[in-house]
Design an enzyme around this catalytic site. Structure first.
Site, PDB file in Angstrom:
ATOM      1  N   ASP A  21       0.851  -1.194   0.000  1.00 26.41           N
ATOM      2  CA  ASP A  21       0.000   0.000   0.000  1.00 26.41           C
ATOM      3  C   ASP A  21       0.885   1.242   0.000  1.00 26.41           C
ATOM      4  OD1 ASP A  21      -1.874   1.976   0.463  1.00 26.41           O
ATOM      5  OD2 ASP A  21      -1.991   1.562   2.624  1.00 26.41           O
ATOM      6  N   ASP A  25      -4.164   3.879   2.904  1.00 24.72           N
ATOM      7  CA  ASP A  25      -5.562   3.520   3.181  1.00 24.72           C
ATOM      8  C   ASP A  25      -5.713   2.052   3.586  1.00 24.72           C
ATOM      9  OD1 ASP A  25      -5.153   2.188   0.820  1.00 24.72           O
ATOM     10  OD2 ASP A  25      -6.878   3.053  -0.246  1.00 24.72           O
ATOM     11  N   ASP A  29      -1.869  -1.191  -3.682  1.00 24.82           N
ATOM     12  CA  ASP A  29      -2.233  -0.426  -4.881  1.00 24.82           C
ATOM     13  C   ASP A  29      -1.120  -0.484  -5.923  1.00 24.82           C
ATOM     14  OD1 ASP A  29      -0.331   1.419  -3.862  1.00 24.82           O
ATOM     15  OD2 ASP A  29      -1.900   2.335  -2.618  1.00 24.82           O
ATOM     16  N   ASP A  98      -5.277 -10.603 -15.486  1.00 30.22           N
ATOM     17  CA  ASP A  98      -6.336 -11.568 -15.205  1.00 30.22           C
ATOM     18  C   ASP A  98      -7.522 -11.239 -16.097  1.00 30.22           C
ATOM     19  OD1 ASP A  98      -7.836 -13.544 -13.614  1.00 30.22           O
ATOM     20  OD2 ASP A  98      -6.361 -13.088 -12.056  1.00 30.22           O
ATOM     21  N   ASP A 199      -9.681 -16.628 -15.787  1.00 25.23           N
ATOM     22  CA  ASP A 199     -10.423 -17.119 -14.634  1.00 25.23           C
ATOM     23  C   ASP A 199     -11.501 -18.132 -15.048  1.00 25.23           C
ATOM     24  OD1 ASP A 199     -10.821 -16.582 -11.713  1.00 25.23           O
ATOM     25  OD2 ASP A 199     -12.840 -16.066 -12.369  1.00 25.23           O
ATOM     26  N   GLU A 256      -7.525 -21.079 -16.084  1.00 22.12           N
ATOM     27  CA  GLU A 256      -7.772 -21.730 -14.800  1.00 22.12           C
ATOM     28  C   GLU A 256      -8.867 -22.767 -15.044  1.00 22.12           C
ATOM     29  OE1 GLU A 256      -9.215 -20.767 -10.232  1.00 22.12           O
ATOM     30  OE2 GLU A 256     -10.222 -19.913 -11.965  1.00 22.12           O
ATOM     31  N   HIS A 329      -3.780 -17.356  -4.848  1.00 26.35           N
ATOM     32  CA  HIS A 329      -4.577 -16.528  -3.943  1.00 26.35           C
ATOM     33  C   HIS A 329      -5.822 -17.234  -3.407  1.00 26.35           C
ATOM     34  CE1 HIS A 329      -6.495 -16.304  -7.789  1.00 26.35           C
ATOM     35  NE2 HIS A 329      -7.562 -15.763  -7.230  1.00 26.35           N
ATOM     36  N   ASP A 330      -6.126 -18.431  -3.906  1.00 25.49           N
ATOM     37  CA  ASP A 330      -7.293 -19.191  -3.433  1.00 25.49           C
ATOM     38  C   ASP A 330      -6.904 -20.349  -2.520  1.00 25.49           C
ATOM     39  OD1 ASP A 330      -9.050 -17.710  -5.052  1.00 25.49           O
ATOM     40  OD2 ASP A 330      -8.821 -19.093  -6.738  1.00 25.49           O
TER      41      ASP A 330
HETATM   42  O1  TEU Z   1     -11.499 -19.324  -8.724  1.00 31.19           O
HETATM   43  C1  TEU Z   1     -12.327 -20.351  -9.154  1.00 31.19           C
HETATM   44  C2  TEU Z   1     -12.451 -21.420  -8.226  1.00 31.19           C
HETATM   45  O2  TEU Z   1     -12.602 -22.533  -8.657  1.00 31.19           O
HETATM   46  C3  TEU Z   1     -12.362 -21.067  -6.781  1.00 31.19           C
HETATM   47  O3  TEU Z   1     -13.552 -20.531  -6.387  1.00 31.19           O
HETATM   48  C4  TEU Z   1     -12.067 -22.244  -6.042  1.00 31.19           C
HETATM   49  O4  TEU Z   1     -13.067 -23.174  -6.209  1.00 31.19           O
HETATM   50  C5  TEU Z   1     -11.988 -21.992  -4.600  1.00 31.19           C
HETATM   51  O5  TEU Z   1     -11.440 -20.758  -4.341  1.00 31.19           O
HETATM   52  C6  TEU Z   1     -11.114 -23.021  -4.027  1.00 31.19           C
HETATM   53  O6  TEU Z   1     -10.967 -22.729  -2.725  1.00 31.19           O
HETATM   54  C7  TEU Z   1     -11.473 -18.160  -9.454  1.00 31.19           C
HETATM   55  C8  TEU Z   1     -10.635 -17.127  -8.743  1.00 31.19           C
HETATM   56  O7  TEU Z   1      -9.309 -17.577  -8.682  1.00 31.19           O
HETATM   57  C9  TEU Z   1     -11.236 -16.847  -7.404  1.00 31.19           C
HETATM   58  O8  TEU Z   1     -10.459 -15.967  -6.643  1.00 31.19           O
HETATM   59  C10 TEU Z   1     -12.607 -16.258  -7.636  1.00 31.19           C
HETATM   60  O9  TEU Z   1     -13.268 -16.090  -6.411  1.00 31.19           O
HETATM   61  C11 TEU Z   1     -13.465 -17.149  -8.534  1.00 31.19           C
HETATM   62  O10 TEU Z   1     -12.770 -17.630  -9.678  1.00 31.19           O
HETATM   63  C12 TEU Z   1     -14.625 -16.366  -9.062  1.00 31.19           C
HETATM   64  O11 TEU Z   1     -14.177 -15.419  -9.987  1.00 31.19           O
END
Ligand code: TEU
Length: 560
Positions: A21, A25, A29, A98, A199, A256, A329-330
């Site tokens: 950041d 805030d 960014d 993305d 995505d 993805e 990130h997921d």
């Molecule tokens: O993720 C798709 C997805 O399959 C995820 O929701 C996954 O099932 C879950 O996070 C597993 O824990 C993509 C993006 O990477 C995610 O950040 C988004 O929330 C999602 O699509 C919707 O756009």
């Protein structure tokens, strides 16, 4: 095999909200990223993949886009974006954006128009159906909990949302929608973007009848996945996109794609098919999913881990190309999930990195992985931010589970594990912000941070740098074929990479115990060159077996 720049590249994923950041805030960014460009250049990566930075109400942190042509105001302006692009390019780093086109935000003007009337010109940009006997049009479930349909009073119909109800699915059957998407992609490519991470791209084609999911459906897909993952027209949509847009640029694409095995993956990435360059597969990261899916955590076995990797290495090596990643990130942090985030954090993070950079495919680092950032354990739900986690928590409470019990699975699986702020130094808020961060910093930042890692020659960060350089200077590590050794061993993961006359041997002890690796008959370490290791190593001499310490990893170049 065809050589390509993106096969030889190392990609670094930035989740901008949590990276740096600059404004105070509490939200990362674009100027924050710009301030860290030299850090990225020193790490030695070739490509940055930027998670979404488009205008968004941030219900799902930018994966709900309300304007594809504008920058999210919290992140900065188009000027800032141009400065970032130029700063990267000046350092020889490419920029991948993305592309989120399975759905938009419900605040996107297309959707606002679409929901206003049955005869709106935008009606068919989304998927609308009347109810069935006063209920939802079918039994599909949303990935983020509840039905995948939302009732809208204005026109007395339901719209489909595979993710949250603030993320309505686009209708790819509509040709003007497809033209709009192509136009938008072209717009960004003309502004110097070097590719897209797409995505949930294999969900854009739905079985047109939208049938009910049978009750016998695999529970992972009981939400109807069989009817929208790898749907009937997906190949057509991708080929059209390639022909009309992508083929005109020298870019990389990575889709993805949940729910693909190597055979299906080849349908997307076979170079002769002109669809995508690479896909992210989730077979490996779903290894520890129980029958109940993501939140049902089961122990994993190294033999299964090796088997999945081997199958992907083998089946994609001729026609396609693999992605290599252990988190994003997921996902939970790799070191907490596949290594050890306590006693052997440093050793196991280095071991995982060794794996990542010595397989065939393009490696993807997720921010913070290079300093061994770990999962987080917040004391209660009020510290969590992710819509998926919050919805699951609410649902589980309703089903009678105890808060403490639910938190245990959030600790192991929650997406916020990946989203705590990047740990830059040991000052308050880890040097991420001068304000209050949008999500708490992991308390271990005082010992795990970039500044500390830069000063320590033996740090995980320096090991990543060395590995990246090693990969960039050894074609065998990029293009070499893969052969698994000792497939039945539950501690040792060992394999050979070969290209022409060069052979590289990788030996990884995936356990907290000591282990022994017996050299296969024709291999000899006497004259081998040690390329990298995470412990000090003596020359092996004539010994026929290698003694490995906990999480030890070694890479040898064999002399032939
Ligand atoms: O993720 C798709 C997805 O399959 C995820 O929701 C996954 O099932 C879950 O996070 C597993 O824990 C993509 C993006 O990477 C995610 O950040 C988004 O929330 C999602 O699509 C919707 O756009």
């Amino acid at each position: 095999m065809q050589k390509k720049w993106w096969k030889e590249s190392v990609v670094y994923q930035i989740y901008p909200r949590s990276f740096k950041d600059s404004s105070g805030d509490g939200i990362g960014d674009l100027q924050g990223i710009i301030a860290k460009l030299d850090y990225l250049a020193e790490l030695g990566i070739d490509v940055v993949w930027l998670s979404p930075i488009y205008r968004s109400p941030n219900h799902d942190n930018g994966y709900d886009i309300s304007d594809y042509y504008e920058i999210m105001s919290e992140f900065g302006t188009m000027r800032d974006w141009e400065e970032l692009r130029d700063g990267l390019h000046k350092r020889g780093i490419r920029l991948v954006m993305d592309l989120v086109v399975n759905h938009t935000s419900d605040e996107h003007p297309w959707f606002i128009e679409s929901r206003s009337a049955v005869n709106s010109p935008y009606r068919d940009y989304y998927i609308w159906r009347p109810g069935k006997n006063g209920r939802e049009p079918n039994n599909w479930l949303s990935e983020f909990g509840g039905s995948a349909w939302e009732y809208d009073q204005t026109t007395d119909e339901y719209y489909l949302h595979i993710f949250s109800k603030k993320q309505p699915d686009l209708n790819w059957e509509d040709i003007s929608l497809r033209h709009e998407i192509h136009r938008m992609m072209q717009w960004w490519l003309d502004r110097g973007v070097d590719g897209f991470r797409m995505d949930v791209i294999n969900m854009i084609s739905k079985v047109p009848e939208l049938p009910d999911a049978p009750p016998t459906d695999n529970s992972r897909y009981q939400w109807g996945g069989a009817f929208f993952i790898n749907g009937p027209r997906i190949q057509y949509f991708l080929r059209e996109m390639h022909k009309k847009v992508l083929s005109k640029y020298d870019v990389m694409t990575v889709g993805e794609t949940r729910g693909v095995d190597p055979e299906k993956a080849n349908l997307y990435v076979d170079a002769g098919r002109h669809e995508l360059d690479m896909v992210f597969q989730f077979e490996l990261l779903e290894l520890d999913y129980g029958p109940g899916g993501k939140w049902d955590v089961i122990p994993w076995k190294l033999t299964d881990f090796k088997q999945i990797i081997t199958q992907w290495q083998r089946e994609l090596q001729e026609r396609g190309w693999n992605t290599l990643f252990l988190n994003n990130h997921d996902q939970p942090r790799a070191v907490s999930r596949f290594g050890s985030d306590t006693v052997y954090r440093t050793q196991s993070a280095k071991l995982l990195a060794t794996l990542l950079f010595t397989l065939q495919g393009t490696p993807f680092i997720f921010q913070g992985e290079e300093i061994g950032m770990t999962n987080v354990r917040f004391p209660d739900i009020s510290h969590y931010r992710d819509v998926e986690t919050l919805n699951m928590y609410r649902q589980a409470l309703n089903q009678g589970m105890q808060p403490g019990e639910i938190l245990q699975s959030i600790y192991l699986r929650g997406r916020d594990n990946a989203r705590t702020p990047m740990q830059w130094d040991d000052s308050p808020q880890a040097g991420f912000t001068s304000g209050i961060p949008w999500i708490d910093v992991n308390r271990n930042y005082t010992s795990i941070n970039v500044k500390q890692a830069q000063q320590d020659p033996g740090s995980i960060l320096n090991y990543y740098r060395n590995l990246i350089r090693l990969r960039q200077s050894h074609e065998t590590l990029v293009y070499g074929s893969f052969r698994l050794l000792v497939p039945e061993d539950e501690r040792v993961f060992a394999y050979l990479r070969s290209l022409e006359r060069e052979k590289v041997l990788v030996i990884l002890n995936f356990s907290e115990q000591e282990a022994r690796f017996d050299l296969p008959e024709k291999l000899d370490l006497a004259a081998a060159e040690l390329l990298i290791s995470n412990y000090p190593v003596d020359t092996p001499g004539k010994a026929r077996s290698v003694h490995l310490r906990p999480y030890e990893s070694r890479v040898y170049r064999l002399k032939s």
